[in-house]
Design an enzyme around this catalytic site. Structure first.
Site, PDB file in Angstrom:
ATOM      1  N   CYS A 217       0.826  -1.195   0.000  1.00 19.95           N
ATOM      2  CA  CYS A 217       0.000   0.000   0.000  1.00 19.95           C
ATOM      3  C   CYS A 217       0.863   1.249   0.000  1.00 19.95           C
ATOM      4  CB  CYS A 217      -0.891  -0.006   1.228  1.00 19.95           C
ATOM      5  SG  CYS A 217      -1.844  -1.532   1.350  1.00 19.95           S
TER       6      CYS A 217
ATOM      7  N   ARG B 209       4.957   0.744  -6.065  1.00 15.11           N
ATOM      8  CA  ARG B 209       4.800  -0.239  -4.975  1.00 15.11           C
ATOM      9  C   ARG B 209       3.822  -1.355  -5.353  1.00 15.11           C
ATOM     10  NH1 ARG B 209       6.344   2.508  -0.012  1.00 15.11           N
ATOM     11  NH2 ARG B 209       5.017   1.176   1.238  1.00 15.11           N
TER      12      ARG B 209
ATOM     13  N   TRP C  37      -3.069  -2.800  -2.126  1.00 16.13           N
ATOM     14  CA  TRP C  37      -2.803  -4.115  -2.746  1.00 16.13           C
ATOM     15  C   TRP C  37      -3.919  -5.058  -2.320  1.00 16.13           C
ATOM     16  CZ3 TRP C  37      -0.323  -6.349  -6.477  1.00 16.13           C
ATOM     17  CH2 TRP C  37      -0.172  -7.725  -6.480  1.00 16.13           C
TER      18      TRP C  37
ATOM     19  N   ASN D 285      -1.847   0.933   6.033  1.00 14.62           N
ATOM     20  CA  ASN D 285      -0.953  -0.075   5.461  1.00 14.62           C
ATOM     21  C   ASN D 285      -0.559  -0.984   6.610  1.00 14.62           C
ATOM     22  OD1 ASN D 285       0.827  -1.587   4.009  1.00 14.62           O
ATOM     23  ND2 ASN D 285       2.475  -0.072   4.010  1.00 14.62           N
ATOM     24  N   GLY D 286      -0.687  -2.278   6.429  1.00 13.46           N
ATOM     25  CA  GLY D 286      -0.262  -3.204   7.483  1.00 13.46           C
ATOM     26  C   GLY D 286      -1.376  -4.188   7.791  1.00 13.46           C
TER      27      GLY D 286
ATOM     28  N   GLU E  75      22.082 -15.493  -7.118  1.00 14.46           N
ATOM     29  CA  GLU E  75      21.469 -14.185  -7.424  1.00 14.46           C
ATOM     30  C   GLU E  75      20.954 -14.161  -8.852  1.00 14.46           C
ATOM     31  OE1 GLU E  75      20.316 -11.882  -5.883  1.00 14.46           O
ATOM     32  OE2 GLU E  75      20.169 -10.217  -7.288  1.00 14.46           O
TER      33      GLU E  75
ATOM     34  N   LYS F 170      16.996 -13.473  -9.884  1.00 18.14           N
ATOM     35  CA  LYS F 170      16.585 -12.451 -10.859  1.00 18.14           C
ATOM     36  C   LYS F 170      15.691 -13.052 -11.925  1.00 18.14           C
ATOM     37  CE  LYS F 170      17.854  -8.839  -9.145  1.00 18.14           C
ATOM     38  NZ  LYS F 170      17.645  -9.485  -7.896  1.00 18.14           N
TER      39      LYS F 170
ATOM     40  N   GLU G 254      12.185 -14.030 -10.436  1.00 21.55           N
ATOM     41  CA  GLU G 254      11.269 -12.939 -10.069  1.00 21.55           C
ATOM     42  C   GLU G 254      10.894 -12.062 -11.257  1.00 21.55           C
ATOM     43  OE1 GLU G 254      12.764 -10.158  -7.182  1.00 21.55           O
ATOM     44  OE2 GLU G 254      14.802 -10.333  -7.886  1.00 21.55           O
TER      45      GLU G 254
ATOM     46  N   HIS H  94      26.584 -34.512  -7.189  1.00 18.94           N
ATOM     47  CA  HIS H  94      25.828 -35.074  -6.045  1.00 18.94           C
ATOM     48  C   HIS H  94      24.332 -35.047  -6.304  1.00 18.94           C
ATOM     49  CE1 HIS H  94      29.529 -35.328  -3.799  1.00 18.94           C
ATOM     50  NE2 HIS H  94      29.790 -34.065  -4.103  1.00 18.94           N
TER      51      HIS H  94
ATOM     52  N   LYS I 224       8.323  -4.328  -3.163  1.00 16.73           N
ATOM     53  CA  LYS I 224       9.671  -3.773  -3.040  1.00 16.73           C
ATOM     54  C   LYS I 224      10.140  -3.871  -1.597  1.00 16.73           C
ATOM     55  CE  LYS I 224      13.447  -1.956  -4.264  1.00 16.73           C
ATOM     56  NZ  LYS I 224      14.404  -2.870  -4.952  1.00 16.73           N
TER      57      LYS I 224
END
Ligand code: AGP
Length: 638
Positions: free
Chosen positions: A25, A50, A98, A124-125, A507, A511, A514, A530, A633
């Site tokens: 939010c 956001r 959201w 928000n929350g 990493e 990337k 996502e 293995h 984010k």
């Protein structure tokens, strides 16, 4: 309307078994002399990154309160405001929401009002006790119209205001009844020149202008108007008037607050001509790396990390380092481990923050905990550092967001200077986290005498070259973009690396996951035999991060063998290797060159092609690059 059977609250999306997607939010509040609607709508646009799927505004005018809210993007709200204009007022609030379990509907969009239409609130929350509060309110005759937790706050504020006639006091009284993590901003029609806010865990910042004031979940919402900001702390209520900002605790006692100057330009939060924020932020990496080094090395060449408010004497007592972080920041921690142990000989553990406190970690005052976080608001990392501090450990935050919760709750902080990172997929923040981790490792070596001045000088000289090396890598990325486009129909890509190349492989895989919504997995190359080698099949793309061949590196020889093994089984090998490394040429279906760098610093250049690769592949798949599906984010819930 039925309340979610999961009892899920505003800002979270129940996937069963307690798995929650983060709220994304955006909140804006304004009081001043400009049109509140104009200021709030412009602020909401700055917060669009956001991610959200409904939006709304409320304005105080003519002794009353008027609100408009619509499901969908801001364009829908703008159309609503053309069809049904709000009266002009100079006090107002706004929100981008959201979808919760209740879904992105007009009724569930914020702001939420009390039955008399005199109070409006955005949130928000998560208010975890909202069901009980809702039941109480309904017993007292309140009619609630939405499926959200937020709406109970509007009704509670109206009740409290009717007896205390003070919006800030009403907010304090209500906050003392709420459980969970929440940021609230509200207005009352009887007080047309006041906006009140409250903060518990979720971010909220105050902007102080000339005869006007702002409240927002992110400085991007008001940076066009003012760069003077006040950070709000835990369990604080703020009352905004045109020419005053009053902050108290939930208990009403005056609170100490810290003002700070936002040094990000408004343009920095814009795309700067790129199609996506992510492309802009990839391109900003040379500057971000250089900026993070700035001011950290004094004229004599030694390190001065003055924000690290842990004394040299205390650092000399440290006998263990524990790094806590999530996602990309966790990968930075994995790389930091190699540097810290190599330069300081202190044992270093790296922990996923979400797992850390549940494994009953062994911590004491001689353990230095390093919390790495771009946003400084990641709840998993925040809760982990709180646990570490309860055990008596010192916490050093490495963070990109000034005034955010994690540095504020740490003993010391080393800020990265990447500037605003808007795209959900972290890029420049990652490189600057690495630089900051190297600096901390060198500083530990310096204060503990395990790194002589000349050795530190040598690493600092190498680090100061990296900005230019990253620039060089960025200039040679067209073949990487072309390769990515050819793989858009693939279902899987594997990533291999050794030593610091292994976290780089992780990493690179993250990337791709996502951004391209594609299965991708990173492995330590030595692990292939293995099990994972069973995955290799004809034309399967496998990216291999190759360490430097210089110095007769045994790591290099081993990974060349790994490349041969997978190629012999049909893999399409995409090799990232140093300029001049000819050994890999016969085994590379695609060869991506990076500048020669010292082994520990190689991630700073090897990661960049993987960022470009993932971004281009996502684009080729038609994905939304800056706001990938299901992601936030800043993940401000556990
Ligand atoms: C990385 O691309 C993701 N956006 C995510 O893994 C992120 O790194 C993680 O959520 C940690 O965020 P933080 O650095 O703000 O704490």
């Amino acid at each position: 309307m039925r309340i979610s059977e999961f009892g899920h609250a505003e800002g979270s999306f129940g996937l069963g078994f307690g798995l929650r997607l983060p709220p994304m939010c955006g909140i804006v509040g304004y009081v001043g002399s400009q049109s509140a609607l104009d200021v709030v709508m412009a602020g909401l646009k700055r917060l669009e990154y956001r991610g959200y799927d409904s939006a709304g505004v409320a304005v105080l005018a003519d002794g009353g309160l008027a609100a408009a809210k619509k499901a969908g993007k801001l364009i829908n709200l703008e159309k609503e405001l053309v069809d049904r204009p709000l009266p002009t007022g100079t006090t107002g609030i706004g929100h981008t929401r959201w979808a919760t379990h209740g879904g992105p509907t007009d009724a569930n969009a914020h702001p939420h009002l009390d039955n008399a239409g005199r109070v409006a609130v955005v949130h928000n929350g998560i208010i975890e006790n909202f069901a009980a509060l809702r039941a109480e309110l309904e017993e007292r005759g309140h009619a609630l119209a939405s499926e959200t937790d937020t709406e109970v706050v509007a009704h509670l504020l109206a009740e409290e205001f009717s007896s205390c006639a003070d919006p800030a006091e009403a907010m304090r009284l209500v906050c003392r009844r709420l459980e969970g993590a929440f940021t609230l901003v509200a207005v009352h029609a009887d007080e047309p020149d006041v906006v009140v806010g409250a903060r518990r865990n979720s971010p909220l910042v105050v902007g102080v202008g000339e005869g006007e004031a702002f409240l927002a979940s992110d400085v991007a919402a008001f940076i066009a108007h003012t760069r003077s900001a006040i950070e709000l702390g835990q369990d604080q209520v703020v009352e905004l008037r045109r020419d005053s900002v009053t902050v108290t605790g939930f208990d009403g006692r005056p609170a100490d607050v810290r003002s700070y100057h936002i040094d990000w330009d408004a343009s920095a939060a814009e795309k700067g001509g790129y199609d996506y924020f992510m492309l802009k932020e990839i391109a900003e990496q040379p500057k971000a790396v250089a900026d993070t080094l700035l001011g950290r090395i004094d004229d004599s060449g030694s390190l001065t990390l003055d924000e690290v408010r842990i004394s040299a004497a205390e650092l000399r007592e440290v006998d263990k380092v524990v790094i806590i972080a999530c996602g990309t920041a966790f990968h930075a921690g994995l790389i930091a481990k190699y540097a810290i142990e190599h330069w300081t000989r202190i044992p270093c553990e790296v922990e996923l923050a979400s797992e850390f406190r549940y494994r009953d970690p062994i911590l004491d005052p001689r353990t230095l905990v390093i919390a790495i976080s771009q946003s400084g608001e990641t709840m998993d990392t925040l809760m982990a550092l709180r646990h570490a501090r309860e055990q008596g450990s010192k916490v050093l935050a490495i963070c990109n967001t000034n005034g955010s919760t994690i540095p504020r709750e740490s003993d010391a902080v080393l800020y990265t200077h990447a500037g605003p990172e808007v795209a959900v997929a972290s890029t420049k923040a990652f490189l600057t986290q690495l630089v900051a981790c190297y600096l901390v490792a060198l500083y530990l070596g310096q204060v503990r005498g395990t790194k002589w001045g000349d050795e530190i000088d040598a690493v600092i000289r190498d680090l100061s070259q990296i900005s230019g090396e990253v620039e060089r890598v960025l200039e040679t990325m067209e073949p990487v973009r072309a390769l990515a486009r050819t793989l858009a129909s693939k279902n899987t890509v594997l990533f291999l690396g050794r030593h610091v190349g292994y976290p780089v492989a992780l990493e690179g895989a993250l990337k791709l996951k996502e951004l391209a919504y594609m299965h991708a997995e990173g492995f330590a190359a030595g692990e292939l035999k293995h099990g994972p080698i069973a995955l290799i099949e004809e034309d399967l793309p496998v990216v291999v991060v190759v360490p430097s061949p210089r110095g007769r590196s045994v790591l290099h020889d081993k990974i060349v063998s790994n490349i041969q093994e997978i190629r012999a089984r049909g893999a399409r090998t995409i090799v990232i290797a140093e300029e001049g490394d000819e050994t890999v040429v016969p085994y590379a279906d695609h060869l991506i060159r990076i500048p020669a760098t010292p082994t520990l610093l190689q991630p700073l250049v090897a990661t960049v092609p993987l960022q470009v690769f993932a971004c281009e592949l996502a684009t080729a798949r038609g994905n939304e690059v800056d706001q990938p599906r299901n992601l936030a984010k800043s993940v401000t819930v556990e």
